[in-house]
Structures are given as structure tokens and as C-alpha cells.
Design an enzyme around this catalytic site. Structure first.
Site: not given
Ligand code: THU
Length: 136
Positions: A47, A60, A91, A94
Site C-alpha cells: 500500500n 492488492e 477491501c 480491491c
Molecule cells: N489497505 C490495503 O492495502 N488493502 C486492503 O485491502 C485494505 C486496506 C490499506 C489502505 C490504507 O493504506 C491502509 O491499508 C489502511 O486502510
């Protein structure tokens, strides 16, 4: 053990490596790594947050982008890791992006303490809107 199952550990390791190396999460302090198995090859992403919060990108989606940029168009599996106490499922946004390249892909998520959860994408994104809805 199926060929796919055998590669889940490899995917989790790649996701963990991406999280350690590439996650930029100074706002949430929630580091995430992801890896996809696309046409036999592994692609990872982490992320990347932004001071303009909504511009942040999930792990993702960065992993999917890496695979698509390499010319891949089919994904068989995704692994997601974080340091959270519970496994972190992808999420909703994604799930939609993953659906584009593998509606029935295997989804494996792992928490910081090694707890795992596994689904098929169809289970966690039922009745998905996808390419077929646009005649593709
Ligand atoms: N995040 C992800 O990278 N993938 C997910 O499926 C859920 C959330 C990240 C987004 C943000 O940078 C942090 O987690 C908190 O939401």
C-alpha cells in the site's frame, strides 16, 4: 496438494517482502503487502498512501497493476499480509479490481501472528459486476 496450494506459501512470502520493503503508510500506520499469481508468475505490491488521503492505493491494486504491466491478464491467486492481529481481507474496491482478472481466484490472507483465512473471490464478492456485463 494442488499446484496452486503449493504456491500459496511463495505468494505469502512475496507479499510479506513487499510489505516490509514497499509499504508507505505514514498516515494509517497499517502496512499491507499483496502478491498475485498471474499466468505462473508472482507479482507483488504494497500500500502507498498519500497526504491527499483518497489518493492512497491498496497493496492488492498495486500487485494487480504490476502483473498487468507485465502483460498478464489472468490471475489464479492472491495473498495479502499485514501486521494486524486478525487476517486482513481485501477491501471492497480491491475485490472489484481483482475480479477483473480472476473471478474465481483463491484468496489467502495472513495476520501478523501467522493466522490464515482463505476464500474464493466468488465467496467474498458474490454477484460481481464484471467484463461480461459489458459484453466482454
Ligand atoms: N489497505 C490495503 O492495502 N488493502 C486492503 O485491502 C485494505 C486496506 C490499506 C489502505 C490504507 O493504506 C491502509 O491499508 C489502511 O486502510
Amino acid at each position: 496438494m494442488s499446484a496452486l496450494t503449493e504456491r500459496v506459501d511463495e505468494l505469502l512470502a512475496a507479499a510479506s517482502d513487499a510489505m516490509e520493503r514497499g509499504s508507505y503508510a505514514p498516515y494509517s500506520n497499517f502496512n499491507v503487502g499483496a502478491a498475485v499469481l498471474a499466468e505462473g508468475e508472482v507479482f507483488a505490491g504494497a500500500n502507498v498512501e498519500n497526504a491527499s488521503y483518497p489518493m492512497s492505493v491498496c497493496a492488492e491494486r498495486n500487485a494487480v497493476a504490476a502483473a498487468v504491466n507485465a502483460g498478464k491478464r489472468s490471475i489464479d491467486a492472491v495473498a495479502v499480509v499485514s501486521r494486524a492481529d486478525e487476517p486482513t481481507p481485501p477491501c471492497g474496491g480491491c475485490r472489484q479490481v481483482l475480479n477483473e482478472f480472476g473471478p474465481d481466484m483463491a484468496v489467502t490472507v495472513e495476520s501478523g501472528n501467522g493466522q490464515r483465512a482463505e476464500w474464493r473471490l466468488t465467496e467474498i464478492l458474490p454477484h460481481a459486476f464484471g467484463p461480461a456485463n459489458l459484453g466482454k
